[in-house]
Design an enzyme around this catalytic site. Structure first.
Site, mmCIF file in Angstrom:
data_model
loop_
_atom_site.group_PDB
_atom_site.id
_atom_site.type_symbol
_atom_site.label_atom_id
_atom_site.label_comp_id
_atom_site.label_asym_id
_atom_site.label_seq_id
_atom_site.Cartn_x
_atom_site.Cartn_y
_atom_site.Cartn_z
ATOM 1 N N LYS A 264 0.859 -1.186 0.000
ATOM 2 C CA LYS A 264 0.000 0.000 0.000
ATOM 3 C C LYS A 264 0.892 1.232 0.000
ATOM 4 O O LYS A 264 1.699 1.422 0.906
ATOM 5 C CB LYS A 264 -0.909 0.007 1.237
ATOM 6 C CG LYS A 264 -1.615 1.356 1.481
ATOM 7 C CD LYS A 264 -2.513 1.343 2.731
ATOM 8 C CE LYS A 264 -3.080 2.742 3.016
ATOM 9 N NZ LYS A 264 -3.938 2.785 4.222
ATOM 10 N N ASP A 269 -2.631 10.361 3.306
ATOM 11 C CA ASP A 269 -4.019 9.944 3.525
ATOM 12 C C ASP A 269 -4.743 10.995 4.369
ATOM 13 O O ASP A 269 -4.664 10.987 5.592
ATOM 14 C CB ASP A 269 -4.040 8.575 4.228
ATOM 15 C CG ASP A 269 -5.462 8.084 4.484
ATOM 16 O OD1 ASP A 269 -6.410 8.682 3.928
ATOM 17 O OD2 ASP A 269 -5.604 7.088 5.232
ATOM 18 N N LYS A 276 -10.033 12.979 8.020
ATOM 19 C CA LYS A 276 -9.457 12.649 9.328
ATOM 20 C C LYS A 276 -9.430 13.882 10.209
ATOM 21 O O LYS A 276 -9.372 15.006 9.705
ATOM 22 C CB LYS A 276 -8.021 12.142 9.143
ATOM 23 C CG LYS A 276 -7.919 10.769 8.546
ATOM 24 C CD LYS A 276 -6.476 10.298 8.507
ATOM 25 C CE LYS A 276 -6.387 8.892 7.943
ATOM 26 N NZ LYS A 276 -7.061 7.866 8.756
ATOM 27 N N ASP A 287 1.748 6.770 5.199
ATOM 28 C CA ASP A 287 0.766 5.751 4.846
ATOM 29 C C ASP A 287 1.192 4.942 3.614
ATOM 30 O O ASP A 287 0.392 4.219 3.028
ATOM 31 C CB ASP A 287 -0.607 6.418 4.632
ATOM 32 C CG ASP A 287 -1.762 5.459 4.879
ATOM 33 O OD1 ASP A 287 -1.545 4.433 5.544
ATOM 34 O OD2 ASP A 287 -2.878 5.755 4.402
ATOM 35 N N ASP A 346 -12.086 7.051 3.789
ATOM 36 C CA ASP A 346 -10.865 6.864 4.564
ATOM 37 C C ASP A 346 -10.441 5.392 4.630
ATOM 38 O O ASP A 346 -9.336 5.083 5.061
ATOM 39 C CB ASP A 346 -11.062 7.439 5.977
ATOM 40 C CG ASP A 346 -9.751 7.636 6.708
ATOM 41 O OD1 ASP A 346 -8.684 7.588 6.051
ATOM 42 O OD2 ASP A 346 -9.783 7.845 7.940
ATOM 43 N N GLU A 348 -9.328 3.637 2.338
ATOM 44 C CA GLU A 348 -8.847 3.711 0.958
ATOM 45 C C GLU A 348 -7.753 2.701 0.650
ATOM 46 O O GLU A 348 -7.566 2.326 -0.509
ATOM 47 C CB GLU A 348 -8.332 5.138 0.669
ATOM 48 C CG GLU A 348 -6.876 5.433 1.052
ATOM 49 C CD GLU A 348 -6.588 5.303 2.537
ATOM 50 O OE1 GLU A 348 -7.549 5.357 3.332
ATOM 51 O OE2 GLU A 348 -5.417 5.124 2.915
ATOM 52 N N ARG A 350 -7.472 -0.451 1.307
ATOM 53 C CA ARG A 350 -7.994 -1.703 0.765
ATOM 54 C C ARG A 350 -8.441 -1.536 -0.688
ATOM 55 O O ARG A 350 -8.380 -2.477 -1.476
ATOM 56 C CB ARG A 350 -9.123 -2.218 1.677
ATOM 57 C CG ARG A 350 -10.324 -1.330 1.734
ATOM 58 C CD ARG A 350 -11.202 -1.591 2.961
ATOM 59 N NE ARG A 350 -10.605 -1.089 4.208
ATOM 60 C CZ ARG A 350 -11.146 -1.213 5.411
ATOM 61 N NH1 ARG A 350 -12.291 -1.844 5.558
ATOM 62 N NH2 ARG A 350 -10.544 -0.723 6.477
HETATM 63 N N1 BES Z 1 -4.045 4.783 6.870
HETATM 64 C C1 BES Z 1 -5.137 4.524 7.727
HETATM 65 C C2 BES Z 1 -4.793 3.582 8.866
HETATM 66 C C3 BES Z 1 -3.761 4.102 9.846
HETATM 67 C C4 BES Z 1 -4.155 4.806 10.959
HETATM 68 C C5 BES Z 1 -2.435 3.838 9.656
HETATM 69 C C6 BES Z 1 -3.216 5.271 11.852
HETATM 70 C C7 BES Z 1 -1.478 4.294 10.558
HETATM 71 C C8 BES Z 1 -1.871 5.007 11.653
HETATM 72 C C9 BES Z 1 -6.286 3.897 6.928
HETATM 73 O O1 BES Z 1 -6.377 4.308 5.616
HETATM 74 C C10 BES Z 1 -7.536 4.286 7.605
HETATM 75 O O2 BES Z 1 -7.848 5.442 7.607
HETATM 76 N N2 BES Z 1 -8.240 3.321 8.162
HETATM 77 C C11 BES Z 1 -9.464 3.574 8.835
HETATM 78 C C12 BES Z 1 -10.462 2.552 8.384
HETATM 79 C C13 BES Z 1 -11.875 2.862 8.771
HETATM 80 C C14 BES Z 1 -12.365 4.089 8.051
HETATM 81 C C15 BES Z 1 -12.737 1.676 8.462
HETATM 82 C C16 BES Z 1 -9.189 3.456 10.324
HETATM 83 O O3 BES Z 1 -8.381 2.624 10.725
HETATM 84 O O4 BES Z 1 -9.757 4.225 11.081
HETATM 85 ZN ZN ZN Z 2 -4.651 4.925 4.725
HETATM 86 MN MN MN Z 3 -7.498 6.083 5.408
#
Ligand code: BES
Ligand code: ZN
Ligand code: MN
Length: 498
Positions: A264, A269, A276, A287, A346, A348, A350
């Site tokens: 990824k 992000d 966020k 990210d 968010d 994204e 996946r």
């Molecule tokens: N890049 C983030 C996950 C992340 C969070 C990585 C903190 C490193 C530190 C990912 O894209 C994300 O935003 N995931 C969301 C998923 C949710 C919207 C289902 C999350 O983990 O909150």
């Molecule tokens: Zn992300």
């Molecule tokens: Mn995200």
């Protein structure tokens, strides 16, 4: 802090200038080779008055020790030599290096009483030094108050004394390739997103051509032709176009199917319209830690000319919010043909991996695929920041990964998959949605990926907690740890070469 030192190996000899580093085992006496440096009496006295216990990776410095010409004497604890495992030798090396001060001339007597120190151990010790010496300071215009620091004058040369310098040197050649891979991954992740967007990341990947890695870059035009609506949906809110970088290393037999690593690479992000919170958003420059690990791994494997065929595929996008940005509720069609209702922009990573994994599998039919991704905050809730989440449809691959994690200290903990979790991403409007319910977020994300890998043995490593902002240690003072490079180099070395 010093710059990357130059490292060499030599036979045991008396050290009479510069800095001497000696190992001291827990609750024990140092080896004869170490005692001969400052004399057994002085060494015992220093240990007595300081109450130094030789615990793993602890240290004690003595300046200008009496009766010697040394600048400093550094004792480093090895703990119980019989129990050294995982990344312990890296920790010892890192701890030793952190104590050299401004010494330019460092000698390490790598000896322990009654314990054979292998060439691999010596190489790991040296790897610990190289990784500890890493700093990301390219944007600091004033490197230090001290004139000499500013000039980066303190490039130490470190001579490591061992029983068999030739064998150690050979093992170190591989370790140095790995160090370069880890450092490349750290550099990519530490780089701010204004400097490193998808196009710039792809350019850095092209540097691997120098190592005879075959590199191919897909543009958005190529991706449109392939039908990668899932990845492109994420990219459409950014003015900076997406890229996919494909790296191939052919070190094995020409007929052998490759093994594959997929990353990824979200260079920033913002969350997209499901934006966020401001606090901590800057961390999302990292990210792309999964893609950086794949790039670092390919660098390492090519540098040490690994005897294996490997492909690396990384999906590189920026998740932003311009007028074209993807909206919650949008339905996209992935390259696999499966449709996805995007309920949260968010989630994204996946969406990017869905097309990258499918493409990789479709084009290369690899023996297996391992993907790495800073995919969910939920994995940190589950495991903290000391182990990455391991999800797999293949027990043998999972076991090999787990073992590589134990051996390198880049540990993994296996998480479950199952049809109950899979159902949570069903939706009436499309084949699937990109989020599930409130619980088990890391598992739901893994189930989503699983729908794009077919029957191919596959593992997903959720490295959100371990790749960025992870705790520093003896051999990493960097915000970006480079997690995954050592782990996967080990996986390859132990199972898939020759
Ligand atoms: N890049 C983030 C996950 C992340 C969070 C990585 C903190 C490193 C530190 C990912 O894209 C994300 O935003 N995931 C969301 C998923 C949710 C919207 C289902 C999350 O983990 O909150
Ligand atoms: Zn992300
Ligand atoms: Mn995200």
């Amino acid at each position: 802090m010093s710059k990357r030192p130059s490292i060499s190996f030599a036979k045991y000899a008396v050290v009479d200038s510069g800095t001497a580093i000696l190992l001291v085992p827990a609750e024990g006496k140092a080896a004869a080779e170490a005692e001969s440096v400052v004399g057994q009496a002085l060494l015992s006295r220093i240990i007595d008055v300081s109450d130094f216990k030789g615990k793993l990776a602890t240290s004690l410095s003595t300046l200008a020790p009496n009766g010697t010409e040394l600048e400093r004497l550094v004792l480093v604890g090895s703990g119980d030599p019989a129990k050294l495992k995982g990344d312990d030798w890296l920790k010892i090396g890192g701890a030793a290096f952190s104590k050299i001060g401004k010494s330019k001339n460092v000698s390490v007597v790598l000896a322990l009483p009654g314990t054979e120190i292998s060439a691999e151990n010596a190489a790991d010790f040296a790897l610990g030094i190289l990784l500890r010496s890493y700093t990301f300071d390219k944007y600091k215009t004033k490197k230090g108050k001290d004139e000499s620091e500013k000039e980066d004058k303190f490039v130490a040369s470190v001579t490591i004394q061992v029983a068999d310098p030739h064998a150690a040197k050979k093992a170190f050649a591989n370790a140095e390739a790995v160090a370069d891979g880890v450092i490349l991954a750290r550099n990519l992740v530490n780089e701010p997103a204004n400097v490193l967007g998808p196009v710039e990341f792809a350019e850095r990947v092209e540097d691997l051509k120098k190592l005879d890695v075959k590199v191919e870059i897909l543009t958005e035009k190529d991706m449109k032709k392939l039908g990668m609506g899932s990845l492109l949906g994420v990219a459409q809110g950014s003015t900076r176009p997406a890229r996919i970088a494909i790296m191939e290393w052919h070190g094995g037999k020409s007929k052998d199917k490759p093994i594959a690593f997929v990353g990824k690479g979200v260079t920033f992000d913002s969350g997209g319209l499901s934006i966020k919170p401001a606090g901590g958003m800057e961390e999302m420059k990292g990210d792309m830690g999964g893609a950086a690990a794949v790039t670092g791994l390919m660098h390492a494997l090519a540098s040490r000319k690994a005897k294996v065929n490997v492909v690396g595929v990384i999906g590189i996008v920026e998740n932003m919010i311009n007028g074209d940005a993807q909206r919650p509720g949008d339905i996209v069609t992935s390259m696999s043909g499966q449709t996805i209702e995007v309920l949260n922009t968010d989630a994204e990573g996946r969406l990017v991996l869905a097309d990258a994994l499918y493409y990789c599998n479709d084009r290369f039919q690899p023996k297996f695929m391992v993907n790495l991704a800073t995919l969910t905050g939920a994995i940190m809730v589950a495991l903290g920041v000391y182990q990455a989440g391991l999800f797999s449809n293949d027990d043998a691959l999972a076991a090999q990964l787990f073992d590589a994690g134990q051996a390198t200290g880049e540990r993994l903990w296996r998480m479950p998959l199952g049809t109950e979790y899979d159902k949570l991403i069903d939706t009436k409007n499309a084949d699937m949605k990109n989020i599930g319910g409130r619980h088990g977020g890391a598992i739901i994300a893994a189930q989503f990926l699983k729908r794009f890998v077919g029957e191919t043995p596959w593992a997903h490593l959720d490295i959100a907690g371990t790749a960025i902002g992870a705790p520093t240690n003896e051999y990493s003072q960097s915000w970006a740890s480079g997690y995954g490079v050592r782990l996967l180099d080990r996986l390859v070395r132990d199972n898939f070469e020759g």
